[in-house]
Design an enzyme around this catalytic site. Structure first.
Site, PDB file in Angstrom:
ATOM      1  N   SER A 274      42.381 -52.621  35.645  1.00 41.26           N
ATOM      2  CA  SER A 274      43.755 -52.764  35.168  1.00 41.26           C
ATOM      3  C   SER A 274      43.731 -52.966  33.667  1.00 41.26           C
ATOM      4  O   SER A 274      42.712 -53.374  33.098  1.00 41.26           O
ATOM      5  CB  SER A 274      44.399 -53.996  35.799  1.00 41.26           C
ATOM      6  OG  SER A 274      43.822 -55.167  35.267  1.00 41.26           O
ATOM      7  N   ASP A 275      44.841 -52.676  33.010  1.00 38.07           N
ATOM      8  CA  ASP A 275      44.998 -53.193  31.660  1.00 38.07           C
ATOM      9  C   ASP A 275      45.199 -54.701  31.807  1.00 38.07           C
ATOM     10  O   ASP A 275      45.470 -55.204  32.906  1.00 38.07           O
ATOM     11  CB  ASP A 275      46.161 -52.518  30.918  1.00 38.07           C
ATOM     12  CG  ASP A 275      46.000 -52.650  29.404  1.00 38.07           C
ATOM     13  OD1 ASP A 275      45.246 -53.538  28.951  1.00 38.07           O
ATOM     14  OD2 ASP A 275      46.631 -51.875  28.654  1.00 38.07           O
ATOM     15  N   TRP A 276      45.052 -55.409  30.704  1.00 39.76           N
ATOM     16  CA  TRP A 276      45.010 -56.873  30.771  1.00 39.76           C
ATOM     17  C   TRP A 276      46.357 -57.438  31.227  1.00 39.76           C
ATOM     18  O   TRP A 276      47.365 -57.283  30.541  1.00 39.76           O
ATOM     19  CB  TRP A 276      44.566 -57.436  29.421  1.00 39.76           C
ATOM     20  CG  TRP A 276      43.068 -57.591  29.331  1.00 39.76           C
ATOM     21  CD1 TRP A 276      42.404 -58.742  29.037  1.00 39.76           C
ATOM     22  CD2 TRP A 276      42.047 -56.606  29.575  1.00 39.76           C
ATOM     23  NE1 TRP A 276      41.029 -58.535  29.096  1.00 39.76           N
ATOM     24  CE2 TRP A 276      40.788 -57.244  29.425  1.00 39.76           C
ATOM     25  CE3 TRP A 276      42.051 -55.258  29.947  1.00 39.76           C
ATOM     26  CZ2 TRP A 276      39.571 -56.580  29.599  1.00 39.76           C
ATOM     27  CZ3 TRP A 276      40.842 -54.595  30.119  1.00 39.76           C
ATOM     28  CH2 TRP A 276      39.635 -55.259  29.949  1.00 39.76           C
TER      29      TRP A 276
END
Ligand code: BGC
Length: 732
Positions: A274-276
């Site tokens: 995932s992106d953060w």
């Protein structure tokens, strides 16, 4: 020294619960001297199979989420080390604290700062992509990293997007080709690259929530191909989901993007992270293709892929096969990049070779946009005084822009580069000219400096302040900030020998452009920027960069800005909590729009001048087993050595469906001595003629006549030949 953040509390707590291992427990001491998974001579899949069988349920889950900002947990009993991730993509980012974005205060986390992604794209040289990836990969290894977060290949849809500087421009072929080279270079150093942000993260405005609506054909033809190239030809090991939503579902757990397309159609074998803090739902994260959850906005035990996932496994809501599939992908990446092996590439930092890469990329990425009366290159032997004007002459950029910022070993500013190269015989004066919140005296002093020098070199443009070229927000407009338009008018009036160097991404250019004899686009040039700029200005380097994106005359000429707020920045429905942006321009992104709609750009896609001239001739189309090869000659007709980027575009003559006027289908950078000529070949397969048919769920190369157009920019294509595609073909 790496710091070791404290072990997550819930992990130690849950070991006490002595959950049943999903499969076989850890190795029996003495029974197996060298476990198969540790044997580097065994095939990757056999090692993965062996290791997965030894993991407990808790251990498996611990591999699927972060245990600090940029790490995942170690499993010491099996010799699995902590995995270290780092941004990306312009070098190895400084260390941040385990739970914050703030700098950790370390003194050993410098790295070579490469020019920004858009500058790499402007080189049109995939070999440089490879060299850059390889240098960054080596530095990542020395800094103890396992996964590097880059490259970013989101398409430049609107010139306002705050992250355009990190990405690789508006064309899927150029962007994918450059990124694939970068990934091959990086991964050859035993690290995994992470291509991002999959997909349609084309604006920073409301990036966490905005929902993108784009038709299927446009998705397939414009926004996905660069990712597909990086997956299939670059062999990238990891993919980062984007923050935004696509068709109402967040991209980090978007079933269609991740399961159907990436893993299904493209056969991606690596892991999706995932992106953060880009995950919003456990069930979707579990079922829709996410393999690793990153971010620190949640406590580690409450990550969607931590305790909530384990709970769902225990109640039977989720199956164990799905868990193993995620674990398998994580282990595969580790084993393939030799994380578990003694013989892993050790890496190196800030070597002369890395510095040379940083310099070559900017030397080849600077674009000469105007050179009236051949004012450039400047002849130092004939020059006594130079006025260097503009804040960007002394401003450091490498650390800026947010996650892509680098703590550079050094950064040679344009002023330093000029002073060093000009030597003691030339009087160089510097005047700041403008500044955020600056006053009129700055401008007056700059004009006085301009008047009293033989030549002015102006360094302006943008910077990485929030609201310009920076993550987290888009630009409000395309204007040059801080009154630079007015300042430049005064400067060129005071001294017509004014050379303008713009840093940053594209801007609208005011009335100064007409009288100014020379203009260079220098992007964010990285830590060797000043030396490279001096090299170009004084003729040691012949510029060879070409624009990776169309520069519009004004923002409202850009396709995304022609259809009202629905098309950008998006609108909220009456009951919606988030906005929706609809890509109303469809396929007609960048030059595809300007060419099809006959809108004159300020500077066209693919454009860039040289200190020499090139002539194209003798185009021949040679049929091959798989398609057709365009064979042609380029000659250096000037008096200095230089490089030309030959560009091949395809124009369908009578398409049965809407097609852009023409599309880039091949390019090659060619180096030529004065008077030298070379025969160049560019090969096309039927894919080069195809469009995506949503009805047939397939690419279709329609029989009929196509023009093959060749030349040095999208608007300067002296060679043309007709090609007949004999039969219609469906392509996968
Ligand atoms: C950015 C990513 C980056 C990550 C980690 C996110 O906010 O969108 O590109 O890799 O942070 O720093």
């Amino acid at each position: 020294m790496k710091r070791i953040p404290a072990a997550p509390l819930w992990l130690s707590a849950v070991t006490l619960l002595s959950l049943t291992a999903a499969t076989r427990p850890g190795p029996v001491r003495g029974a197996e001297p060298t476990p198969l998974y540790q044997d580097a001579t065994q095939p990757v899949e056999a090692r993965v199979d062996d290791l997965i069988g030894r993991l407990t349920l808790e251990e498996k889950i611990s591999l699927l989420h972060a245990d600090s900002k940029f790490t995942t947990a170690a499993i010491p009993r099996l010799g699995i080390p902590r995995r270290w991730l780092s941004d990306g993509p312009h070098g190895v980012r400084e260390d941040v604290g385990p739970d914050t974005w703030s700098n950790a205060g370390h003194t050993d986390d410098f790295s070579t700062a490469m020019p920004a992604g858009i500058c790499l794209a402007a080189t049109w040289n995939p070999e440089l992509g490879f060299s850059e990836g390889s240098a960054i990969g080596q530095e990542a290894r020395l800094r103890g990293k396992d996964i590097m977060l880059g490259p970013g290949v989101n398409i430049l849809r609107t010139p306002l997007c705050g992250r355009n500087f990190e990405y690789l421009g508006e064309d899927p072929l150029l962007s994918g080709t450059m990124a694939a080279g970068y990934v091959r270079g990086a991964q050859a150093q035993d690290i995994a690259s992470c291509v991002k942000h999959f997909a349609l993260n084309d604006q920073e405005y409301e990036r966490d929530s905005i929902n993108v609506e784009v038709d299927e054909r446009t998705l397939r033809e414009i926004y996905l191909p660069a990712f597909q190239t990086v997956v299939q030809s670059g062999g990238v090991w990891t993919v980062m989901g984007a923050y935004n939503q696509f068709r109402g579902q967040h991209c980090c757990h978007n079933d269609y993007l991740l399961n159907t397309i990436l893993k299904g159609e493209w056969g991606f074998q690596g892991l999706v992270m995932s992106d953060w803090a880009g995950v919003h739902d456990t069930k979707e994260a579990v079922l829709n293709g996410l393999d690793l959850e990153m971010g620190t906005e949640r406590k580690y035990d409450t990550f969607y892929l931590a305790k909530p996932y384990r709970d769902g496994l225990q109640t039977g809501e989720f199956g164990l096969a799905g868990l193993d599939e995620k674990v398998r992908r994580n282990l595969r990446v580790m084993i393939a990049t030799h994380v578990l092996d003694a013989q892993r590439k050790p890496g190196s930092l800030n070597t002369a070779a890395h510095q040379a890469v940083a310099r070559h990329v900017v030397e080849e990425g600077i674009v000469l946009l105007k050179n009236a009366g051949h004012i450039l290159p400047l002849d130092l032997a004939k020059l006594q005084s130079i006025a260097v004007i503009g804040e960007n002459a002394t401003r450091l950029h490498a650390h800026g822009g947010d996650s892509s910022g680098i703590k550079a070993f050094y950064e040679i500013t344009p002023l330093e580069g000029i002073v060093k190269r000009a030597g003691s015989k030339v009087n160089v004066v510097y005047s700041e000219g403008y500044r955020k919140g600056g006053d009129a005296t700055l401008a007056e002093r700059a004009v006085a400096a301009a008047k009293s020098a033989e030549v002015v070199i102006y360094f302006g443009g943008l910077n990485h302040d929030k609201g310009f070229d920076c993550e987290g927000a888009d630009r409000k407009d395309l204007q040059l900030p801080y009154g630079q338009d007015e300042l430049l008018e005064k400067i060129v009036a005071a001294n017509p020998r004014t050379i303008v160097v713009l840093e940053g991404t594209m801007v609208e250019m005011g009335a100064w452009l007409e009288p100014v004899p020379a203009l260079l686009q220098a992007w964010y040039p990285g830590m060797e920027g000043g030396s490279a700029l001096a090299g170009v200005l004084f003729g040691d380097v012949n510029p060879s960069g070409k624009l990776p994106a169309t520069f519009p005359k004004k923002l409202s000429d850009s396709p995304a800005h022609t259809f009202g707020p629905e098309a950008y920045p998006g609108v909220k429905g009456p009951n919606a909590s988030n906005g929706t942006v609809t890509y109303a321009e469809g396929l007609l992104v960048g030059y595809r729009w300007f060419d099809t709609k006959n809108v004159a750009p300020l500077f066209p896609f693919g454009f860039g001048l040289s200190y020499t001239t090139f002539a194209y001739s003798q185009l021949k189309l040679v049929p091959t087993e798989t398609g057709v090869t365009a064979e042609f000659t380029i000659k250096n007709t000037g008096s200095v050595a230089g490089a030309e980027v030959a560009q091949l575009y395809v124009h369908p003559e009578k398409p049965g469906v809407l097609r852009p006027e023409k599309e880039l289908k091949g390019f090659k950078k060619v180096w030529l001595q004065p008077g030298e000529q070379k025969t160049v070949t560019l090969s096309l397969t039927p894919q080069a003629f195809a469009f995506y048919s949503p009805e047939q769920k397939s690419w279709v190369a329609q029989s009929g006549a196509y023009q093959i157009l060749l030349g040095g920019s999208s608007r300067d294509l002296p060679l043309q030949a007709e090609y007949q595609l004999a039969r219609t073909q469906l392509l996968k």
